[in-house]
Design a protein around this motif. Structure first.
Motif, PDB file in Angstrom:
ATOM      1  N   GLU A 245     -49.958   0.313 -14.402  1.00 14.77           N
ATOM      2  CA  GLU A 245     -51.048  -0.261 -15.114  1.00 14.77           C
ATOM      3  C   GLU A 245     -50.860  -1.888 -15.325  1.00 14.77           C
ATOM      4  O   GLU A 245     -51.795  -2.443 -15.720  1.00 14.77           O
ATOM      5  N   GLU A 246     -49.787  -2.511 -14.761  1.00 19.25           N
ATOM      6  CA  GLU A 246     -49.662  -3.679 -15.108  1.00 19.25           C
ATOM      7  C   GLU A 246     -50.276  -4.418 -13.394  1.00 19.25           C
ATOM      8  O   GLU A 246     -49.968  -5.580 -13.567  1.00 19.25           O
ATOM      9  N   THR A 247     -50.706  -3.801 -12.726  1.00 20.44           N
ATOM     10  CA  THR A 247     -51.158  -4.431 -11.483  1.00 20.44           C
ATOM     11  C   THR A 247     -52.382  -5.079 -11.709  1.00 20.44           C
ATOM     12  O   THR A 247     -53.392  -4.440 -12.318  1.00 20.44           O
ATOM     13  N   PRO A 248     -52.479  -6.355 -11.443  1.00 17.99           N
ATOM     14  CA  PRO A 248     -53.713  -7.072 -11.879  1.00 17.99           C
ATOM     15  C   PRO A 248     -54.954  -6.583 -10.862  1.00 17.99           C
ATOM     16  O   PRO A 248     -54.635  -6.376  -9.771  1.00 17.99           O
ATOM     17  N   TRP A 249     -56.041  -6.458 -11.371  1.00 18.72           N
ATOM     18  CA  TRP A 249     -57.266  -6.213 -10.803  1.00 18.72           C
ATOM     19  C   TRP A 249     -58.346  -7.178 -10.908  1.00 18.72           C
ATOM     20  O   TRP A 249     -58.810  -7.382 -11.949  1.00 18.72           O
ATOM     21  N   HIS A 250     -58.902  -7.720  -9.829  1.00 19.77           N
ATOM     22  CA  HIS A 250     -59.800  -8.749 -10.027  1.00 19.77           C
ATOM     23  C   HIS A 250     -61.047  -8.250  -9.299  1.00 19.77           C
ATOM     24  O   HIS A 250     -61.112  -7.657  -8.036  1.00 19.77           O
ATOM     25  N   LEU A 251     -62.092  -8.638 -10.203  1.00 20.59           N
ATOM     26  CA  LEU A 251     -63.448  -8.061  -9.847  1.00 20.59           C
ATOM     27  C   LEU A 251     -64.334  -9.610  -9.542  1.00 20.59           C
ATOM     28  O   LEU A 251     -64.526 -10.274 -10.338  1.00 20.59           O
ATOM     29  N   SER A 252     -64.519  -9.388  -8.158  1.00 23.43           N
ATOM     30  CA  SER A 252     -65.211 -10.605  -7.983  1.00 23.43           C
ATOM     31  C   SER A 252     -66.652 -10.652  -7.640  1.00 23.43           C
ATOM     32  O   SER A 252     -67.160  -9.658  -7.217  1.00 23.43           O
ATOM     33  N   GLY A 253     -67.393 -11.500  -7.925  1.00 23.75           N
ATOM     34  CA  GLY A 253     -68.881 -11.436  -7.686  1.00 23.75           C
ATOM     35  C   GLY A 253     -69.108 -11.985  -6.384  1.00 23.75           C
ATOM     36  O   GLY A 253     -68.687 -12.796  -5.790  1.00 23.75           O
ATOM     37  N   TYR A 254     -70.137 -11.341  -5.783  1.00 25.53           N
ATOM     38  CA  TYR A 254     -70.380 -11.384  -4.483  1.00 25.53           C
ATOM     39  C   TYR A 254     -71.704 -12.472  -4.325  1.00 25.53           C
ATOM     40  O   TYR A 254     -72.594 -12.324  -5.074  1.00 25.53           O
ATOM     41  N   PHE A 255     -71.874 -13.249  -3.326  1.00 28.96           N
ATOM     42  CA  PHE A 255     -73.082 -14.012  -3.013  1.00 28.96           C
ATOM     43  C   PHE A 255     -73.573 -13.393  -1.356  1.00 28.96           C
ATOM     44  O   PHE A 255     -72.757 -13.151  -0.773  1.00 28.96           O
ATOM     45  N   PRO A 256     -74.929 -13.418  -1.222  1.00 27.01           N
ATOM     46  CA  PRO A 256     -75.336 -13.120  -0.190  1.00 27.01           C
ATOM     47  C   PRO A 256     -74.827 -13.798   1.099  1.00 27.01           C
ATOM     48  O   PRO A 256     -74.649 -15.132   1.066  1.00 27.01           O
ATOM     49  N   ALA A 257     -74.369 -13.079   2.074  1.00 27.78           N
ATOM     50  CA  ALA A 257     -73.717 -13.843   3.193  1.00 27.78           C
ATOM     51  C   ALA A 257     -73.792 -12.843   4.645  1.00 27.78           C
ATOM     52  O   ALA A 257     -74.090 -11.655   4.328  1.00 27.78           O
ATOM     53  N   ALA A 316     -55.469 -24.039 -17.148  1.00 30.36           N
ATOM     54  CA  ALA A 316     -55.613 -25.668 -18.034  1.00 30.36           C
ATOM     55  C   ALA A 316     -54.421 -25.158 -19.403  1.00 30.36           C
ATOM     56  O   ALA A 316     -54.065 -26.189 -19.943  1.00 30.36           O
ATOM     57  N   ALA A 317     -54.009 -24.024 -19.289  1.00 30.72           N
ATOM     58  CA  ALA A 317     -52.905 -23.876 -20.619  1.00 30.72           C
ATOM     59  C   ALA A 317     -52.172 -22.761 -20.287  1.00 30.72           C
ATOM     60  O   ALA A 317     -52.475 -21.639 -19.597  1.00 30.72           O
ATOM     61  N   TYR A 318     -50.857 -22.760 -20.300  1.00 32.11           N
ATOM     62  CA  TYR A 318     -49.805 -21.920 -19.984  1.00 32.11           C
ATOM     63  C   TYR A 318     -48.665 -21.335 -20.997  1.00 32.11           C
ATOM     64  O   TYR A 318     -48.004 -22.319 -21.439  1.00 32.11           O
ATOM     65  N   ARG A 319     -48.921 -20.535 -21.842  1.00 37.27           N
ATOM     66  CA  ARG A 319     -47.896 -20.094 -23.036  1.00 37.27           C
ATOM     67  C   ARG A 319     -47.109 -18.965 -22.820  1.00 37.27           C
ATOM     68  O   ARG A 319     -46.305 -18.804 -23.921  1.00 37.27           O
ATOM     69  N   ILE A 320     -46.961 -18.329 -21.847  1.00 44.85           N
ATOM     70  CA  ILE A 320     -45.960 -17.272 -21.469  1.00 44.85           C
ATOM     71  C   ILE A 320     -44.539 -17.959 -21.663  1.00 44.85           C
ATOM     72  O   ILE A 320     -44.489 -19.021 -21.190  1.00 44.85           O
ATOM     73  N   GLN A 321     -43.837 -17.342 -22.343  1.00 39.52           N
ATOM     74  CA  GLN A 321     -42.373 -17.762 -22.384  1.00 39.52           C
ATOM     75  C   GLN A 321     -41.152 -16.607 -21.889  1.00 39.52           C
ATOM     76  O   GLN A 321     -41.305 -15.759 -22.518  1.00 39.52           O
ATOM     77  N   LYS A 322     -40.617 -17.095 -20.980  1.00 42.07           N
ATOM     78  CA  LYS A 322     -39.494 -16.080 -20.397  1.00 42.07           C
ATOM     79  C   LYS A 322     -40.316 -14.666 -20.340  1.00 42.07           C
ATOM     80  O   LYS A 322     -39.747 -13.545 -20.590  1.00 42.07           O
ATOM     81  N   ALA A 323     -41.537 -14.874 -19.491  1.00 42.20           N
ATOM     82  CA  ALA A 323     -42.103 -13.640 -19.218  1.00 42.20           C
ATOM     83  C   ALA A 323     -42.551 -12.618 -20.349  1.00 42.20           C
ATOM     84  O   ALA A 323     -42.479 -11.515 -20.083  1.00 42.20           O
ATOM     85  N   GLU A 330     -44.369  -9.127 -26.306  1.00 45.25           N
ATOM     86  CA  GLU A 330     -44.838  -8.079 -25.155  1.00 45.25           C
ATOM     87  C   GLU A 330     -44.333  -8.907 -23.665  1.00 45.25           C
ATOM     88  O   GLU A 330     -44.644  -9.960 -23.505  1.00 45.25           O
ATOM     89  N   SER A 331     -43.999  -8.077 -22.948  1.00 45.01           N
ATOM     90  CA  SER A 331     -43.490  -8.466 -21.744  1.00 45.01           C
ATOM     91  C   SER A 331     -44.710  -8.628 -20.861  1.00 45.01           C
ATOM     92  O   SER A 331     -45.500  -7.773 -20.761  1.00 45.01           O
ATOM     93  N   ILE A 332     -44.831  -9.616 -20.186  1.00 41.73           N
ATOM     94  CA  ILE A 332     -45.846 -10.041 -19.342  1.00 41.73           C
ATOM     95  C   ILE A 332     -45.445 -10.359 -17.816  1.00 41.73           C
ATOM     96  O   ILE A 332     -44.708 -11.250 -17.502  1.00 41.73           O
ATOM     97  N   PRO A 333     -45.712  -9.279 -16.862  1.00 43.02           N
ATOM     98  CA  PRO A 333     -44.930  -9.502 -15.761  1.00 43.02           C
ATOM     99  C   PRO A 333     -45.835 -10.525 -14.814  1.00 43.02           C
ATOM    100  O   PRO A 333     -46.792 -10.421 -14.641  1.00 43.02           O
ATOM    101  N   THR A 334     -44.847 -11.632 -14.538  1.00 45.47           N
ATOM    102  CA  THR A 334     -45.206 -12.717 -13.782  1.00 45.47           C
ATOM    103  C   THR A 334     -44.259 -12.879 -12.775  1.00 45.47           C
ATOM    104  O   THR A 334     -43.014 -12.938 -13.284  1.00 45.47           O
ATOM    105  N   VAL A 335     -44.334 -13.381 -11.564  1.00 48.67           N
ATOM    106  CA  VAL A 335     -43.550 -14.129 -10.649  1.00 48.67           C
ATOM    107  C   VAL A 335     -43.399 -15.397 -10.646  1.00 48.67           C
ATOM    108  O   VAL A 335     -44.443 -16.136 -10.526  1.00 48.67           O
ATOM    109  N   GLY A 336     -42.062 -16.209 -10.708  1.00 51.94           N
ATOM    110  CA  GLY A 336     -42.387 -17.669 -10.773  1.00 51.94           C
ATOM    111  C   GLY A 336     -42.679 -18.494 -11.699  1.00 51.94           C
ATOM    112  O   GLY A 336     -43.247 -17.773 -12.663  1.00 51.94           O
TER     113      GLY A 336
END
Ligand code: SF4
Length: 336
Positions: A245-257, A316-323, A330-336
Protein backbone atom coordinates in the motif's frame (compact mmCIF):
# COMPACT_ATOMS: atom_id res chain seq x y z
CA UNK A 1 30.53 -7.11 -38.21
CA UNK A 2 32.31 -3.79 -38.74
CA UNK A 3 34.07 -1.86 -36.00
CA UNK A 4 31.11 0.39 -35.14
CA UNK A 5 30.98 1.28 -31.42
CA UNK A 6 27.20 0.79 -31.50
CA UNK A 7 27.49 -2.95 -32.22
CA UNK A 8 28.06 -5.30 -29.32
CA UNK A 9 27.43 -8.97 -28.88
CA UNK A 10 24.19 -9.44 -26.97
CA UNK A 11 24.72 -10.78 -23.46
CA UNK A 12 21.61 -12.91 -23.15
CA UNK A 13 20.98 -15.31 -26.01
CA UNK A 14 20.74 -19.02 -26.73
CA UNK A 15 21.45 -21.01 -29.85
CA UNK A 16 18.60 -23.08 -31.22
CA UNK A 17 18.84 -25.28 -34.32
CA UNK A 18 18.47 -22.77 -37.14
CA UNK A 19 17.91 -19.69 -35.02
CA UNK A 20 19.29 -17.79 -32.05
CA UNK A 21 16.95 -16.60 -29.36
CA UNK A 22 17.30 -13.20 -27.67
CA UNK A 23 16.67 -13.42 -23.93
CA UNK A 24 16.64 -9.72 -23.05
CA UNK A 25 12.89 -9.25 -23.03
CA UNK A 26 9.89 -11.52 -22.87
CA UNK A 27 9.31 -11.36 -26.60
CA UNK A 28 12.17 -13.88 -26.71
CA UNK A 29 12.60 -13.40 -30.45
CA UNK A 30 14.04 -16.46 -32.19
CA UNK A 31 16.01 -14.97 -35.08
CA UNK A 32 17.29 -16.56 -38.26
CA UNK A 33 20.58 -15.44 -39.78
CA UNK A 34 20.22 -11.81 -40.94
CA UNK A 35 16.89 -11.28 -39.16
CA UNK A 36 16.18 -8.40 -36.75
CA UNK A 37 14.16 -8.70 -33.58
CA UNK A 38 10.70 -7.28 -32.90
CA UNK A 39 12.34 -4.13 -31.51
CA UNK A 40 14.72 -3.72 -34.48
CA UNK A 41 17.60 -3.03 -32.09
CA UNK A 42 19.06 -6.55 -32.28
CA UNK A 43 20.08 -8.68 -35.23
CA UNK A 44 21.34 -12.18 -35.85
CA UNK A 45 24.66 -12.04 -37.68
CA UNK A 46 26.34 -15.37 -38.30
CA UNK A 47 24.31 -17.08 -35.59
CA UNK A 48 25.12 -14.48 -32.93
CA UNK A 49 22.76 -11.73 -31.83
CA UNK A 50 24.22 -8.23 -31.68
CA UNK A 51 22.74 -5.10 -30.20
CA UNK A 52 22.80 -2.25 -32.71
CA UNK A 53 22.35 0.55 -30.15
CA UNK A 54 25.15 0.19 -27.59
CA UNK A 55 25.77 3.77 -26.39
CA UNK A 56 23.46 5.13 -29.11
CA UNK A 57 22.09 8.25 -27.43
CA UNK A 58 19.07 9.81 -29.14
CA UNK A 59 18.45 12.40 -26.43
CA UNK A 60 20.24 13.63 -23.34
CA UNK A 61 19.13 16.04 -20.64
CA UNK A 62 19.45 16.80 -16.93
CA UNK A 63 16.00 16.28 -15.42
CA UNK A 64 14.51 16.65 -11.96
CA UNK A 65 13.88 13.13 -10.71
CA UNK A 66 10.22 14.18 -10.32
CA UNK A 67 9.95 14.15 -14.12
CA UNK A 68 10.36 10.35 -14.36
CA UNK A 69 8.21 10.42 -12.17
CA UNK A 70 9.82 9.45 -8.87
CA UNK A 71 8.29 11.25 -5.88
CA UNK A 72 9.72 9.13 -3.05
CA UNK A 73 13.25 8.67 -4.36
CA UNK A 74 15.84 11.41 -3.80
CA UNK A 75 13.24 14.22 -4.02
CA UNK A 76 14.61 17.41 -5.52
CA UNK A 77 17.62 15.70 -7.09
CA UNK A 78 18.64 15.81 -10.75
CA UNK A 79 19.35 12.77 -12.94
CA UNK A 80 21.26 12.82 -16.20
CA UNK A 81 18.73 11.17 -18.46
CA UNK A 82 19.23 9.56 -21.82
CA UNK A 83 17.26 7.54 -24.30
CA UNK A 84 18.10 5.57 -27.38
CA UNK A 85 15.81 4.31 -30.17
CA UNK A 86 12.80 2.05 -30.65
CA UNK A 87 10.64 0.03 -28.29
CA UNK A 88 9.43 -3.50 -27.64
CA UNK A 89 5.78 -2.38 -27.19
CA UNK A 90 3.33 -1.22 -29.84
CA UNK A 91 1.32 1.42 -27.91
CA UNK A 92 -0.35 3.68 -30.52
CA UNK A 93 -0.50 6.67 -28.12
CA UNK A 94 3.23 6.78 -27.31
CA UNK A 95 4.09 10.21 -25.95
CA UNK A 96 7.75 9.81 -27.05
CA UNK A 97 6.98 8.33 -30.44
CA UNK A 98 9.61 10.35 -32.30
CA UNK A 99 12.33 8.17 -30.78
CA UNK A 100 10.39 5.08 -29.68
CA UNK A 101 8.89 4.39 -33.09
CA UNK A 102 12.16 5.06 -34.92
CA UNK A 103 14.64 2.41 -35.95
CA UNK A 104 18.22 2.79 -34.66
CA UNK A 105 19.87 5.82 -36.16
CA UNK A 106 23.36 5.51 -34.64
CA UNK A 107 23.33 9.24 -34.08
CA UNK A 108 25.61 10.01 -31.14
CA UNK A 109 27.88 7.53 -29.38
CA UNK A 110 28.52 7.93 -25.65
CA UNK A 111 30.67 5.44 -23.82
CA UNK A 112 29.50 4.52 -20.29
CA UNK A 113 32.43 6.51 -18.87
CA UNK A 114 31.56 9.59 -20.94
CA UNK A 115 27.97 9.41 -19.75
CA UNK A 116 28.95 9.14 -16.08
CA UNK A 117 31.57 11.91 -16.45
CA UNK A 118 28.89 14.09 -18.03
CA UNK A 119 26.54 13.42 -15.10
CA UNK A 120 29.24 14.45 -12.62
CA UNK A 121 30.26 17.54 -14.56
CA UNK A 122 26.63 18.68 -14.71
CA UNK A 123 26.27 18.25 -10.95
CA UNK A 124 23.68 15.46 -11.22
CA UNK A 125 23.00 13.08 -8.36
CA UNK A 126 22.02 10.11 -10.50
CA UNK A 127 21.35 8.57 -13.86
CA UNK A 128 18.11 7.70 -15.59
CA UNK A 129 17.71 5.63 -18.71
CA UNK A 130 14.30 6.38 -20.12
CA UNK A 131 12.59 8.35 -22.96
CA UNK A 132 12.40 5.12 -24.97
CA UNK A 133 12.36 1.61 -23.45
CA UNK A 134 15.60 1.31 -21.46
CA UNK A 135 15.63 -2.50 -21.57
CA UNK A 136 16.77 -2.21 -25.17
CA UNK A 137 19.94 -0.53 -23.83
CA UNK A 138 20.54 -3.53 -21.59
CA UNK A 139 24.25 -4.14 -22.25
CA UNK A 140 25.11 -0.43 -22.03
CA UNK A 141 23.14 -0.10 -18.77
CA UNK A 142 25.13 -2.96 -17.24
CA UNK A 143 28.32 -1.02 -18.01
CA UNK A 144 26.98 2.37 -16.87
CA UNK A 145 25.55 1.32 -13.49
CA UNK A 146 28.72 0.17 -11.68
CA UNK A 147 30.66 3.20 -12.94
CA UNK A 148 27.91 5.50 -11.71
CA UNK A 149 27.81 3.79 -8.30
CA UNK A 150 31.58 4.20 -7.94
CA UNK A 151 31.07 7.96 -8.37
CA UNK A 152 28.24 8.10 -5.83
CA UNK A 153 25.37 8.33 -8.32
CA UNK A 154 22.09 6.42 -8.18
CA UNK A 155 20.68 4.55 -11.20
CA UNK A 156 17.08 4.49 -12.39
CA UNK A 157 14.96 2.98 -15.18
CA UNK A 158 11.62 4.19 -16.47
CA UNK A 159 10.28 1.11 -18.16
CA UNK A 160 7.39 -0.98 -19.38
CA UNK A 161 8.82 -3.77 -17.21
CA UNK A 162 9.01 -6.32 -20.02
CA UNK A 163 12.56 -7.58 -19.48
CA UNK A 164 13.18 -11.24 -18.70
CA UNK A 165 13.81 -12.18 -15.07
CA UNK A 166 17.40 -12.95 -15.96
CA UNK A 167 17.87 -9.48 -17.46
CA UNK A 168 16.27 -7.79 -14.45
CA UNK A 169 18.44 -9.75 -12.02
CA UNK A 170 21.57 -8.68 -13.90
CA UNK A 171 20.45 -5.04 -13.91
CA UNK A 172 19.85 -5.13 -10.17
CA UNK A 173 23.19 -6.82 -9.53
CA UNK A 174 24.89 -4.12 -11.64
CA UNK A 175 23.40 -1.30 -9.52
CA UNK A 176 19.84 -0.49 -10.57
CA UNK A 177 18.41 1.43 -7.58
CA UNK A 178 14.91 2.41 -8.67
CA UNK A 179 12.34 1.62 -11.35
CA UNK A 180 9.21 3.37 -12.43
CA UNK A 181 7.09 0.78 -14.22
CA UNK A 182 4.22 1.74 -16.49
CA UNK A 183 1.23 -0.48 -15.70
CA UNK A 184 -0.89 0.34 -18.71
CA UNK A 185 -4.12 -1.43 -17.95
CA UNK A 186 -5.88 -4.79 -17.97
CA UNK A 187 -4.61 -7.91 -19.67
CA UNK A 188 -6.97 -7.25 -22.60
CA UNK A 189 -5.94 -3.59 -23.00
CA UNK A 190 -2.24 -4.36 -23.00
CA UNK A 191 -2.67 -7.32 -25.34
CA UNK A 192 -4.81 -5.34 -27.77
CA UNK A 193 -2.89 -2.08 -27.93
CA UNK A 194 0.66 -2.88 -26.84
CA UNK A 195 0.81 -6.48 -28.15
CA UNK A 196 2.21 -7.64 -24.85
CA UNK A 197 1.36 -9.56 -21.68
CA UNK A 198 0.91 -7.25 -18.69
CA UNK A 199 1.54 -10.14 -16.30
CA UNK A 200 5.24 -9.85 -17.12
CA UNK A 201 5.28 -6.25 -15.86
CA UNK A 202 3.51 -7.29 -12.65
CA UNK A 203 5.96 -10.16 -12.13
CA UNK A 204 8.91 -7.82 -12.57
CA UNK A 205 7.42 -5.27 -10.17
CA UNK A 206 7.16 -8.00 -7.52
CA UNK A 207 10.68 -9.20 -8.24
CA UNK A 208 12.16 -5.69 -8.09
CA UNK A 209 10.40 -5.03 -4.80
CA UNK A 210 11.58 -8.31 -3.28
CA UNK A 211 15.14 -7.45 -4.27
CA UNK A 212 15.02 -4.05 -2.58
CA UNK A 213 14.72 -1.88 -5.70
CA UNK A 214 12.72 1.27 -5.03
CA UNK A 215 9.52 0.98 -7.07
CA UNK A 216 6.95 3.51 -8.24
CA UNK A 217 4.26 2.72 -10.79
CA UNK A 218 2.54 4.87 -13.38
CA UNK A 219 -0.68 4.52 -15.35
CA UNK A 220 -1.19 6.82 -18.31
CA UNK A 221 -4.96 7.29 -18.22
CA UNK A 222 -6.30 7.24 -21.78
CA UNK A 223 -9.93 8.05 -22.57
CA UNK A 224 -11.79 5.03 -23.90
CA UNK A 225 -8.88 2.69 -23.24
CA UNK A 226 -8.19 2.37 -19.51
CA UNK A 227 -10.17 5.19 -17.87
CA UNK A 228 -13.09 3.07 -16.61
CA UNK A 229 -13.60 2.93 -12.84
CA UNK A 230 -13.55 -0.83 -12.72
CA UNK A 231 -10.21 -1.03 -14.54
CA UNK A 232 -8.54 1.66 -12.43
CA UNK A 233 -9.87 0.05 -9.27
CA UNK A 234 -8.44 -3.31 -10.32
CA UNK A 235 -4.99 -1.79 -10.84
CA UNK A 236 -5.11 0.03 -7.49
CA UNK A 237 -6.21 -3.09 -5.61
CA UNK A 238 -3.51 -5.16 -7.21
CA UNK A 239 -0.81 -2.61 -6.36
CA UNK A 240 -2.03 -2.73 -2.73
CA UNK A 241 -2.11 -6.54 -2.58
CA UNK A 242 1.00 -7.41 -4.56
CA UNK A 243 3.35 -4.44 -4.24
CA UNK A 244 2.24 -2.89 -0.97
CA UNK A 245 0.00 0.00 0.00
CA UNK A 246 3.00 2.32 0.36
CA UNK A 247 3.91 1.98 -3.36
CA UNK A 248 3.42 5.37 -5.05
CA UNK A 249 0.90 5.26 -7.94
CA UNK A 250 1.08 8.04 -10.53
CA UNK A 251 -1.95 8.69 -12.71
CA UNK A 252 -0.76 10.68 -15.71
CA UNK A 253 -2.84 12.68 -18.14
CA UNK A 254 -2.49 11.67 -21.77
CA UNK A 255 -2.26 13.98 -24.78
CA UNK A 256 -3.00 12.97 -28.39
CA UNK A 257 0.16 11.61 -30.00
CA UNK A 258 1.37 9.29 -32.73
CA UNK A 259 -1.64 7.28 -33.95
CA UNK A 260 -4.07 8.09 -31.17
CA UNK A 261 -6.34 11.07 -31.50
CA UNK A 262 -8.74 10.93 -28.56
CA UNK A 263 -8.89 14.29 -26.72
CA UNK A 264 -6.66 14.71 -23.65
CA UNK A 265 -7.66 13.04 -20.39
CA UNK A 266 -10.24 15.21 -18.56
CA UNK A 267 -9.05 16.44 -15.18
CA UNK A 268 -12.20 14.98 -13.57
CA UNK A 269 -11.19 11.50 -14.77
CA UNK A 270 -7.75 11.84 -13.21
CA UNK A 271 -9.23 13.15 -9.96
CA UNK A 272 -11.65 10.22 -9.85
CA UNK A 273 -8.70 7.90 -10.40
CA UNK A 274 -6.94 9.52 -7.44
CA UNK A 275 -10.01 8.93 -5.25
CA UNK A 276 -10.22 5.31 -6.38
CA UNK A 277 -6.58 4.78 -5.44
CA UNK A 278 -7.21 6.19 -1.98
CA UNK A 279 -10.46 4.20 -1.57
CA UNK A 280 -8.49 1.04 -2.32
CA UNK A 281 -6.06 1.88 0.46
CA UNK A 282 -3.05 3.21 -1.45
CA UNK A 283 -1.22 5.69 0.74
CA UNK A 284 0.45 7.75 -1.97
CA UNK A 285 -1.45 8.53 -5.16
CA UNK A 286 -0.39 11.34 -7.48
CA UNK A 287 -1.61 13.08 -10.59
CA UNK A 288 0.84 13.84 -13.40
CA UNK A 289 0.75 16.33 -16.29
CA UNK A 290 -1.53 18.67 -14.30
CA UNK A 291 0.88 21.34 -13.14
CA UNK A 292 -0.01 23.06 -9.90
CA UNK A 293 -2.71 20.56 -8.88
CA UNK A 294 -2.93 19.74 -5.18
CA UNK A 295 -2.61 16.01 -5.96
CA UNK A 296 0.98 16.58 -7.10
CA UNK A 297 1.80 17.01 -3.41
CA UNK A 298 2.64 14.41 -0.77
CA UNK A 299 0.30 14.45 2.21
CA UNK A 300 0.70 12.43 5.40
CA UNK A 301 -1.62 9.43 4.94
CA UNK A 302 -2.41 9.52 8.69
CA UNK A 303 -3.01 13.18 9.60
CA UNK A 304 -3.18 14.87 6.16
CA UNK A 305 -0.25 17.24 6.79
CA UNK A 306 1.30 18.66 3.60
CA UNK A 307 4.75 17.05 3.51
CA UNK A 308 6.17 17.71 0.05
CA UNK A 309 4.76 20.58 -1.93
CA UNK A 310 5.44 20.35 -5.66
CA UNK A 311 4.83 22.61 -8.58
CA UNK A 312 5.18 20.62 -11.77
CA UNK A 313 8.65 19.13 -11.63
CA UNK A 314 9.87 21.28 -8.77
CA UNK A 315 9.88 20.67 -5.05
CA UNK A 316 8.65 23.91 -3.46
CA UNK A 317 8.69 22.72 0.17
CA UNK A 318 9.97 19.60 1.92
CA UNK A 319 8.81 18.93 5.46
CA UNK A 320 9.55 15.24 6.08
CA UNK A 321 11.93 14.77 8.99
CA UNK A 322 13.88 11.53 9.35
CA UNK A 323 11.36 9.76 7.10
CA UNK A 324 8.51 10.78 9.41
CA UNK A 325 5.67 13.26 9.38
CA UNK A 326 6.75 16.15 11.66
CA UNK A 327 3.17 16.54 12.96
CA UNK A 328 2.05 13.02 13.86
CA UNK A 329 5.23 10.93 13.50
CA UNK A 330 3.78 8.67 10.79
CA UNK A 331 6.49 6.83 8.85
CA UNK A 332 6.82 8.17 5.27
CA UNK A 333 8.84 5.83 3.07
CA UNK A 334 11.32 7.84 1.01
CA UNK A 335 14.81 7.02 -0.24
CA UNK A 336 17.53 9.66 -0.09
S1 SF4 B 1 15.03 -7.16 -26.88
FE1 SF4 B 1 14.24 -7.01 -29.00
S2 SF4 B 1 15.16 -8.76 -30.08
FE2 SF4 B 1 15.35 -9.17 -27.87
S3 SF4 B 1 13.54 -10.37 -27.34
FE3 SF4 B 1 13.02 -8.21 -26.96
S4 SF4 B 1 12.05 -7.49 -28.84
FE4 SF4 B 1 13.12 -9.40 -29.35
Amino acid sequence: MNGSPFLREGLLQERLNERTRCLVCERRCALREGQSGWCKTRRNEGGTIYTLIYGDVSSLSSNPIEKKPFYHFHPGSVALTCGSWSCNFACPWCQNWDISKAEPKNSRYMSPLEFVDEAISRGCQGTSISFNEPTLSFEWSLDVFPLAKERGLYNTYVTNGYMTEEALNLLIAAGLDAMNVDLKGSKEVVRRYCKADVEVAWRNCRLAKEKGVHLEVTTLVIPGVNDDEEGLRAIAARIRDQLGEETPWHLSGYFPAYRFHQPPTPLATLERGWEIGKEEGLRFVYLGNVRGHRYENTYCPHCGELLIQRYGLWVAAYRIQKAKCPRCGESIPTVG
